[in-house]
Scaffold this motif. Structure first.
Motif, PDB file in Angstrom:
ATOM      1  N   LEU A  24      -4.167  11.021  -8.254  1.00 51.25           N
ATOM      2  CA  LEU A  24      -3.235  10.464  -7.206  1.00 51.25           C
ATOM      3  C   LEU A  24      -2.127  11.542  -6.541  1.00 51.25           C
ATOM      4  O   LEU A  24      -1.979  11.681  -5.404  1.00 51.25           O
ATOM      5  CB  LEU A  24      -2.484   9.244  -7.551  1.00 51.25           C
ATOM      6  CG  LEU A  24      -1.444   8.449  -6.658  1.00 51.25           C
ATOM      7  CD1 LEU A  24      -2.442   8.058  -5.363  1.00 51.25           C
ATOM      8  CD2 LEU A  24      -0.840   7.413  -7.532  1.00 51.25           C
ATOM      9  N   PRO A  25      -1.644  12.601  -7.370  1.00 56.63           N
ATOM     10  CA  PRO A  25      -0.449  13.597  -6.764  1.00 56.63           C
ATOM     11  C   PRO A  25      -1.237  14.205  -5.788  1.00 56.63           C
ATOM     12  O   PRO A  25      -0.824  14.624  -4.948  1.00 56.63           O
ATOM     13  CB  PRO A  25      -0.126  14.245  -8.194  1.00 56.63           C
ATOM     14  CG  PRO A  25      -0.390  13.217  -9.350  1.00 56.63           C
ATOM     15  CD  PRO A  25      -1.566  12.315  -8.909  1.00 56.63           C
ATOM     16  N   ASP A  26      -2.542  14.747  -6.120  1.00 61.24           N
ATOM     17  CA  ASP A  26      -3.396  15.514  -5.379  1.00 61.24           C
ATOM     18  C   ASP A  26      -3.383  15.082  -3.950  1.00 61.24           C
ATOM     19  O   ASP A  26      -3.354  15.710  -2.965  1.00 61.24           O
ATOM     20  CB  ASP A  26      -4.608  16.016  -6.129  1.00 61.24           C
ATOM     21  CG  ASP A  26      -5.366  16.931  -5.247  1.00 61.24           C
ATOM     22  OD1 ASP A  26      -5.029  18.286  -5.005  1.00 61.24           O
ATOM     23  OD2 ASP A  26      -6.650  16.835  -4.794  1.00 61.24           O
ATOM     24  N   LEU A  27      -3.826  13.633  -4.059  1.00 65.52           N
ATOM     25  CA  LEU A  27      -3.943  13.010  -2.872  1.00 65.52           C
ATOM     26  C   LEU A  27      -2.654  12.772  -1.998  1.00 65.52           C
ATOM     27  O   LEU A  27      -2.834  12.935  -0.629  1.00 65.52           O
ATOM     28  CB  LEU A  27      -4.830  11.653  -2.814  1.00 65.52           C
ATOM     29  CG  LEU A  27      -6.025  11.686  -3.659  1.00 65.52           C
ATOM     30  CD1 LEU A  27      -6.625  10.417  -3.806  1.00 65.52           C
ATOM     31  CD2 LEU A  27      -7.199  12.725  -2.932  1.00 65.52           C
ATOM     32  N   ILE A  28      -1.746  12.474  -2.759  1.00 66.32           N
ATOM     33  CA  ILE A  28      -0.370  12.379  -1.943  1.00 66.32           C
ATOM     34  C   ILE A  28      -0.122  13.891  -1.354  1.00 66.32           C
ATOM     35  O   ILE A  28       0.387  13.618  -0.025  1.00 66.32           O
ATOM     36  CB  ILE A  28       0.549  11.973  -3.101  1.00 66.32           C
ATOM     37  CG1 ILE A  28       0.424  10.530  -3.644  1.00 66.32           C
ATOM     38  CG2 ILE A  28       2.150  12.112  -2.410  1.00 66.32           C
ATOM     39  CD1 ILE A  28       1.306  10.104  -4.648  1.00 66.32           C
ATOM     40  N   VAL A  29      -0.123  14.835  -1.759  1.00 63.33           N
ATOM     41  CA  VAL A  29       0.247  16.187  -1.239  1.00 63.33           C
ATOM     42  C   VAL A  29      -0.951  16.523  -0.099  1.00 63.33           C
ATOM     43  O   VAL A  29      -0.344  16.828   0.896  1.00 63.33           O
ATOM     44  CB  VAL A  29      -0.110  17.094  -2.200  1.00 63.33           C
ATOM     45  CG1 VAL A  29       0.027  18.700  -1.598  1.00 63.33           C
ATOM     46  CG2 VAL A  29       1.149  17.100  -3.197  1.00 63.33           C
ATOM     47  N   PHE A  39      -9.449   8.977  -1.958  1.00 64.54           N
ATOM     48  CA  PHE A  39      -8.983   8.190  -2.563  1.00 64.54           C
ATOM     49  C   PHE A  39      -9.758   7.137  -3.282  1.00 64.54           C
ATOM     50  O   PHE A  39      -9.742   6.693  -4.223  1.00 64.54           O
ATOM     51  CB  PHE A  39      -7.951   7.425  -2.105  1.00 64.54           C
ATOM     52  CG  PHE A  39      -7.296   6.200  -2.558  1.00 64.54           C
ATOM     53  CD1 PHE A  39      -6.118   6.606  -3.337  1.00 64.54           C
ATOM     54  CD2 PHE A  39      -7.555   5.032  -2.220  1.00 64.54           C
ATOM     55  CE1 PHE A  39      -5.410   5.509  -4.186  1.00 64.54           C
ATOM     56  CE2 PHE A  39      -6.930   4.174  -2.828  1.00 64.54           C
ATOM     57  CZ  PHE A  39      -5.856   4.446  -3.755  1.00 64.54           C
ATOM     58  N   LEU A  97      -1.939  13.970   1.886  1.00 64.27           N
ATOM     59  CA  LEU A  97      -1.259  13.291   2.729  1.00 64.27           C
ATOM     60  C   LEU A  97      -0.326  13.780   3.626  1.00 64.27           C
ATOM     61  O   LEU A  97       0.064  13.712   4.664  1.00 64.27           O
ATOM     62  CB  LEU A  97      -1.038  11.825   2.240  1.00 64.27           C
ATOM     63  CG  LEU A  97      -0.389  10.816   3.081  1.00 64.27           C
ATOM     64  CD1 LEU A  97      -1.229  10.391   4.271  1.00 64.27           C
ATOM     65  CD2 LEU A  97       0.003   9.563   2.381  1.00 64.27           C
ATOM     66  N   LEU A  98       0.715  14.320   2.629  1.00 59.55           N
ATOM     67  CA  LEU A  98       2.129  14.887   3.119  1.00 59.55           C
ATOM     68  C   LEU A  98       1.513  16.276   4.077  1.00 59.55           C
ATOM     69  O   LEU A  98       2.237  16.342   5.129  1.00 59.55           O
ATOM     70  CB  LEU A  98       2.838  15.417   2.260  1.00 59.55           C
ATOM     71  CG  LEU A  98       3.619  14.355   1.264  1.00 59.55           C
ATOM     72  CD1 LEU A  98       4.270  15.072   0.148  1.00 59.55           C
ATOM     73  CD2 LEU A  98       4.623  13.611   2.005  1.00 59.55           C
ATOM     74  N   ALA A 110       4.200  21.781  -2.204  1.00 57.54           N
ATOM     75  CA  ALA A 110       3.816  20.497  -2.566  1.00 57.54           C
ATOM     76  C   ALA A 110       2.548  20.658  -3.598  1.00 57.54           C
ATOM     77  O   ALA A 110       2.455  19.881  -4.353  1.00 57.54           O
ATOM     78  CB  ALA A 110       3.629  19.807  -1.253  1.00 57.54           C
ATOM     79  N   ALA A 150      -8.144  12.700   2.667  1.00 55.00           N
ATOM     80  CA  ALA A 150      -7.417  12.279   1.568  1.00 55.00           C
ATOM     81  C   ALA A 150      -7.736  10.662   1.384  1.00 55.00           C
ATOM     82  O   ALA A 150      -7.994  10.310   0.232  1.00 55.00           O
ATOM     83  CB  ALA A 150      -6.135  12.461   1.891  1.00 55.00           C
ATOM     84  N   ALA A 197       1.954  18.719  -7.123  1.00 57.11           N
ATOM     85  CA  ALA A 197       0.930  17.908  -7.248  1.00 57.11           C
ATOM     86  C   ALA A 197       0.325  18.583  -8.735  1.00 57.11           C
ATOM     87  O   ALA A 197      -0.316  17.717  -9.460  1.00 57.11           O
ATOM     88  CB  ALA A 197      -0.082  18.125  -6.108  1.00 57.11           C
TER      89      ALA A 197
END
Length: 214
Positions: A174-179, A104, A181-182, A159, A100, A163
């Protein structure tokens, strides 16, 4: 207290239960099939979250295969296998974290429709597997590791769908990368839980062996 009683009973009887083995075989086949589907679509859609989830399916398929191999063995061997699985889950979480971070810097926005369709299919598969494994969630470390994998997968799929909506609404990766990360955090947390449980069982087994020898 009820959970504790059920857990003790499951730990003693379910290891050689044909139903337990049948559930693991079904879970193994479903996860192996979903790996190929999700990884291919994740690469096509340029979604890090889908690719991470696909590798999770592959890891789970391997874990179910290992669990089938050790069911019925002595507690020490089951605990060692659970320890190996815990390290694998932890390593997967760390890999997703690094992936991730790299995406980014270099990634592009993924295709949200493909993310939504495949994410929904993955969620259905993981919910089916999680429901089948629910009764075994309080067994020994090996059983708990299987349950934790399935639980984390279902949460991760929800999640991924979130995303997909985020990417569709913003046009950003960004939403894809946040997920992603989660999912990494879930993997690290779940792997640590399994490692702690397995180490506890190994320590308990050594303590009992020492008492018997004396």
């Amino acid at each position: 207290m009820a959970d504790g009683c059920c857990g003790a009973k499951a730990g003693k009887t379910a290891l050689n239960d044909p139903r337990w083995r049948r559930v693991l075989w079904i879970a193994l086949l479903l996860n192996a099939a979903m790996f190929f589907v999700e990884f291919g679509m994740g690469a096509s859609a340029d979604s890090r979250a889908l690719q991470a989830d696909a590798l999770d399916f592959l890891g789970d398929a391997a874990n179910y295969a290992i669990s089938l191999g050790v069911a019925g063995m002595a507690l020490a061997w089951r605990a060692r296998t659970a320890l190996l699985k815990g390290v694998t889950i932890l390593g997967f979480g760390l890999w997703v974290l690094g992936s991730a971070a790299w995406a980014f810097v270099t990634g592009t926005a993924p295709e949200p429709v493909a993310m939504g369709v495949i994410g929904t299919l993955a969620l259905i598969v993981n919910l089916v597997v999680a429901l089948m494994l629910y009764r075994y969630r309080t067994g020994d470390a090996n059983m708990r590791s299987v349950w934790i994998c399935s639980r984390n997968d279902a949460i991760g799929n929800i999640a991924v769908l979130a995303a997909a909506l985020g990417v569709a609404g913003t046009g950003s990766a960004l939403p894809d990368l946040i997920v992603a990360l989660l999912m990494a955090v879930l993997g690290i947390s779940g792997g640590w839980q399994v490692i702690r449980a397995a180490l506890g069982e190994l320590a308990s087994g050594r303590s009992l062996a020492g008492q018997s020898a004396s």
